[in-house]
Write a protein that holds these residues in place. Structure first.
Motif, mmCIF file in Angstrom:
data_model
loop_
_atom_site.group_PDB
_atom_site.id
_atom_site.type_symbol
_atom_site.label_atom_id
_atom_site.label_comp_id
_atom_site.label_asym_id
_atom_site.label_seq_id
_atom_site.Cartn_x
_atom_site.Cartn_y
_atom_site.Cartn_z
ATOM 1 N N ALA A 8 48.502 34.009 45.050
ATOM 2 C CA ALA A 8 49.610 32.753 45.391
ATOM 3 C C ALA A 8 49.305 33.096 47.239
ATOM 4 C CB ALA A 8 51.471 33.682 45.344
ATOM 5 N N VAL A 9 49.500 34.722 47.300
ATOM 6 C CA VAL A 9 49.681 34.262 49.015
ATOM 7 C C VAL A 9 48.095 32.873 49.387
ATOM 8 C CG1 VAL A 9 48.588 35.675 51.380
ATOM 9 C CG2 VAL A 9 50.208 36.898 49.547
ATOM 10 N N ILE A 10 47.002 33.665 49.649
ATOM 11 C CA ILE A 10 45.697 32.642 49.526
ATOM 12 C C ILE A 10 46.043 30.841 49.198
ATOM 13 C CG2 ILE A 10 43.040 31.897 49.141
ATOM 14 C CD1 ILE A 10 43.207 35.281 48.469
ATOM 15 N N GLU A 11 46.651 31.017 48.007
ATOM 16 C CA GLU A 11 46.329 29.068 47.129
ATOM 17 C C GLU A 11 47.576 29.124 48.355
ATOM 18 O OE1 GLU A 11 46.361 29.933 42.485
ATOM 19 O OE2 GLU A 11 48.659 30.092 43.509
ATOM 20 N N ASN A 12 48.777 29.256 49.222
ATOM 21 C CA ASN A 12 49.368 29.000 50.158
ATOM 22 C C ASN A 12 49.278 28.713 51.577
ATOM 23 O OD1 ASN A 12 51.567 28.685 48.129
ATOM 24 N ND2 ASN A 12 52.322 30.316 48.890
ATOM 25 N N MET A 13 47.795 29.186 51.665
ATOM 26 C CA MET A 13 46.984 29.542 53.075
ATOM 27 C C MET A 13 46.841 27.886 53.381
ATOM 28 S SD MET A 13 44.998 32.648 53.253
ATOM 29 C CE MET A 13 44.536 32.413 54.885
ATOM 30 N N THR A 14 47.189 27.647 54.248
ATOM 31 C CA THR A 14 46.685 25.979 55.520
ATOM 32 C C THR A 14 45.012 25.894 55.816
ATOM 33 O OG1 THR A 14 47.587 26.301 57.338
ATOM 34 C CG2 THR A 14 48.993 24.937 55.346
ATOM 35 N N PHE A 37 36.636 26.181 50.492
ATOM 36 C CA PHE A 37 37.975 26.867 50.654
ATOM 37 C C PHE A 37 38.834 25.975 49.430
ATOM 38 C CE2 PHE A 37 42.481 26.452 52.420
ATOM 39 C CZ PHE A 37 43.032 27.564 53.304
ATOM 40 N N GLN A 38 38.921 25.243 49.704
ATOM 41 C CA GLN A 38 39.764 24.408 48.301
ATOM 42 C C GLN A 38 39.454 24.508 47.069
ATOM 43 O OE1 GLN A 38 42.507 23.129 48.787
ATOM 44 N NE2 GLN A 38 41.946 22.583 50.928
ATOM 45 N N GLU A 39 37.773 24.953 46.118
ATOM 46 C CA GLU A 39 37.157 25.512 45.668
ATOM 47 C C GLU A 39 37.700 26.647 44.899
ATOM 48 O OE1 GLU A 39 33.128 26.083 43.280
ATOM 49 O OE2 GLU A 39 32.977 25.956 45.387
ATOM 50 N N MET A 40 37.244 28.278 45.959
ATOM 51 C CA MET A 40 38.105 28.627 45.949
ATOM 52 C C MET A 40 39.175 28.916 45.517
ATOM 53 S SD MET A 40 36.738 32.117 46.464
ATOM 54 C CE MET A 40 35.643 32.145 47.514
ATOM 55 N N LYS A 41 40.669 27.882 46.224
ATOM 56 C CA LYS A 41 41.870 28.067 45.486
ATOM 57 C C LYS A 41 41.851 27.102 44.242
ATOM 58 C CE LYS A 41 44.187 27.088 49.876
ATOM 59 N NZ LYS A 41 45.192 25.742 50.546
ATOM 60 N N ASN A 42 40.727 26.327 43.530
ATOM 61 C CA ASN A 42 41.167 26.347 42.518
ATOM 62 C C ASN A 42 40.827 27.660 41.293
ATOM 63 O OD1 ASN A 42 41.844 23.757 43.112
ATOM 64 N ND2 ASN A 42 39.951 23.122 43.059
ATOM 65 N N THR A 50 37.458 39.980 44.840
ATOM 66 C CA THR A 50 35.976 40.083 44.876
ATOM 67 C C THR A 50 35.337 40.164 43.245
ATOM 68 O OG1 THR A 50 35.457 41.253 45.495
ATOM 69 C CG2 THR A 50 35.301 39.308 47.435
ATOM 70 N N ARG A 51 36.234 41.245 42.700
ATOM 71 C CA ARG A 51 35.757 42.482 41.491
ATOM 72 C C ARG A 51 35.543 40.423 39.787
ATOM 73 N NH1 ARG A 51 38.682 47.193 41.048
ATOM 74 N NH2 ARG A 51 37.378 47.740 43.131
ATOM 75 N N PHE A 52 37.420 39.913 40.470
ATOM 76 C CA PHE A 52 37.229 38.974 38.892
ATOM 77 C C PHE A 52 36.219 37.478 39.662
ATOM 78 C CE2 PHE A 52 40.724 42.221 40.326
ATOM 79 C CZ PHE A 52 40.971 41.942 38.946
ATOM 80 N N LEU A 53 35.893 37.504 40.624
ATOM 81 C CA LEU A 53 35.085 36.270 40.984
ATOM 82 C C LEU A 53 33.709 36.246 40.795
ATOM 83 C CD1 LEU A 53 37.014 35.547 44.411
ATOM 84 C CD2 LEU A 53 36.821 33.543 42.407
ATOM 85 N N SER A 54 33.288 35.400 40.102
ATOM 86 C CA SER A 54 31.718 35.303 39.790
ATOM 87 C C SER A 54 30.865 34.112 41.214
ATOM 88 C CB SER A 54 31.608 35.066 39.378
ATOM 89 O OG SER A 54 29.842 33.487 38.999
#
Length: 429
Positions: A312-318, A373-378, A337-341
Motif C-alpha cells: 500500500a505504501v508503494i501504491e500510494n506514492m507519487t 513506475f505505473q507498471e510496477m504498481k499494477n 523482489t522475491r515476489f516479483l518476476s
C-alpha cells in the motif's frame, strides 16, 4: 566528576538511512577522523539501489601512522540521527562516505564532517553525544557502555551497577575486593543488548552438534502455542535477526519447534546466542516461528505472502521528483523482489535515473521511468503466494537473460500445478 566516573570506551551509536528505514548498528563516532567511512562488510549488505550510487575516487586516506589506504569509492547517503525514545527528535544530513576495504568491528565511522553537519557535541569521558533538532536537544549514550535503550548518564549507570552488585554473592571469596570493581570497571565486556552478542570469533569458541550423519533428517510439524508466546517469539526472533545472530531460513531439511523456558521473573528464555554454531551444523538449528508476520512477510498455512502494508505504501506514492525519493522507492521494492518476476529488469529505468544524477548532477525522471513506475504498481496488486518446497520433491528452475539484467524463478509442483518458491533477479552493471 570523580575519576572513576570517566568513560574510556569509544562512542558507539546507531543511525538510519533516510526513507529506506535501514538502521545501521555499531557506528563509531570519532572526532579524530577527518572523513566519514562505511566499511566494506556493511556496504555489501546494503540494497542494490544504494550500492549503485557508489562514485569512483582517486583520493587516498592517511592513517595516524602515515600509512595510505585507497577507498573503493565514495557513497552519498542521506542519514538520520534519531532519539531512541522519541522518533520526532531527528536530525538529517547528506554525507559522503568513503567505502573502505578494511576489517573493522564497526559498520560505519562518523568523523568531523558528520559531526559538523549534524552539529554534534561529543564527550568521550561522558560516553555520549548531543545534537540539536527542531524540537529539542537529543542526548544519545554510547551503546558500548550502557544498554542502547537507556536514557541515563554514565554516572547513574555506575551507581546502579554498584547497588546491584552489593547484594550479589561473591564470585570468588578469595578476592572480595573484586565484588564491585570487576563488574563496574569492565562493563564493556558484558552484553547489554542483542547487538553486543555477535563478536565471538569462531577460532576461539563455537558450538558443534555431534549428530550421526546416517540418521534421517528431522522435520517436526508446527505445534500451536499460546498467543502471548507467539508474540514474544516473533519479537525476539526479529531482534536477533537484526543483530545478525539468526537469519531467515527458506528451505531447510531439518526443522523443529522452539522451546521457551519461563524465567523466575516471568519472562521467557530461548536459546544461547553468545557462541556461534559450527558452519556444518547451522542447517540443523532451524525452527518454526508460528503463524503471523515475520521479517515483513505474512506466513500462513497456504504459503508466504507479501505484507499488504508495504504494498500500500508503494501504491500510494507519487512519481519521484528527487534522487532521495527514487532511493526510497527502490528501497521499498527491495523488500518485495522475491515476489516479483524480473524485478531488476523492471527497475532498470529507476537505476538509470540514479546513475544519470551521479554523472550530470541533474535529476531526470524519464517517460520510461514513469511507465515502469505505473507498471510496477499494477504488478503489486497481483503478487503470488510463495510455496515452501518439500524435502525429496523435484524443483524446477526457469532462467531469463536480457541485455541488461537476468532473472530466475524456482518452481515447486503441487497437484500438477506449478507454484513459485522464490524469484531472483540481478541488473548487469
Amino acid at each position: 566528576m570523580q575519576s572513576e566516573d570517566f568513560s574510556e570506551m569509544p562512542i558507539v551509536a546507531s543511525c538510519k538511512i533516510a526513507e529506506t528505514g535501514i538502521i545501521i548498528m555499531k557506528v563509531h563516532v570519532d572526532n579524530g577522523s577527518s572523513v566519514d567511512i562505511v566499511y566494506e562488510q556493511c556496504f555489501d549488505q546494503l540494497p542494490e539501489s544504494i550500492r549503485v550510487t557508489l562514485q569512483p575516487t582517486t583520493a587516498s586516506l592517511t592513517g595516524f601512522a602515515g600509512e595510505s589506504s585507497w577507498p573503493i569509492g565514495v557513497l552519498p547517503l542521506d542519514v538520520d540521527l534519531v532519539d531512541d525514545n522519541d522518533d520526532s527528535l531527528v536530525s538529517q544530513a547528506w554525507l559522503d562516505f568513503y567505502v573502505m576495504r578494511t576489517s573493522s568491528c564497526y559498520n560505519m565511522l562518523l568523523g568531523r564532517t558528520a559531526l559538523g553537519k549534524f552539529g554534534i557535541v561529543s564527550s568521550t569521558i561522558h560516553g555520549m553525544i548531543k545534537f540539536a533538532t527542531r524540537k529539542g536537544v537529543v542526548t544519545i549514550n554510547s551503546t558500548s557502555k550502557v544498554p542502547i535503550c537507556a536514557a541515563i548518564n554514565v554516572k547513574c549507570a555506575v551507581q546502579e551497577a554498584a547497588e546491584v552488585t552489593e547484594s550479589m554473592v561473591l564470585v570468588n571469596p578469595a578476592y572480595p575486593e573484586q565484588k564491585i570493581k570487576l563488574l563496574v570497571q569492565y562493563m564493556d565486556v558484558f552484553a547489554w543488548c542483542e547487538n553486543d552478542m555477535t563478536g565471538v570469533p569462531r577460532h576461539i569458541a563455537e558450538h558443534q552438534l555431534n549428530v550421526n550423519p546416517a540418521l534421517k533428517h528431522v522435520v517436526q510439524k508446527r505445534r500451536g502455542m499460546a498467543p502471548d508466546r507467539v508474540k514474544w517469539l516473533c519479537e525476539e526472533v526479529t531482534k536477533l535477526v537484526r543483530a545478525g545472530i539468526l537469519r531467515e531460513a527458506q528451505y531447510q531439511s531439518w526443522i523443529v519447534n522452539p522451546v521457551l523456558v519461563k524465567k523466575p521473573d516471568g519472562s521467557w528464555r530461548m536459546g544461547y546466542h553468545q557462541i556461534p554454531m559450527a558452519q556444518e551444523d547451522i542447517d540443523k538449528t532451524a525452527f518454526h516461528t508460528g503463524k503471523g508476520k515475520f521479517l515483513g512477510y505474512l506466513v500462513t498455512e497456504q504459503g508466504i505472502q507479501a505484507n499488504l502494508k508495504k504494498i500500500a505504501v508503494i501504491e500510494n506514492m507519487t512519481a519521484p521528483r528527487t534522487v532521495k525519493e527514487v532511493q526510497s522507492l527502490t528501497g521499498k521494492l527491495a523488500a518485495l523482489t522475491r515476489f516479483l518476476s524480473k524485478a531488476a529488469e523492471r527497475q532498470l529505468p529507476f537505476f538509470k535515473s540514479l546513475k544519470g544524477w551521479l554523472k550530470q548532477k541533474s535529476f531526470v525522471w524519464s517517460s520510461k521511468a514513469e511507465a515502469a513506475f505505473q507498471e510496477m504498481k499494477n504488478l503489486l496488486k497481483t503478487l503470488p503466494t510463495l510455496t515452501a518446497p518439500i524435502d525429496g520433491k523435484i524443483l524446477y528452475l526457469y532462467i531469463s537473460v536480457e541485455n541488461e539484467a537476468f532473472g530466475s524463478v524456482l518452481i515447486a509442483e503441487r497437484d500438477k500445478i506449478q507454484n513459485p518458491v522464490y524469484f531472483v533477479s540481478k541488473a548487469l552493471t
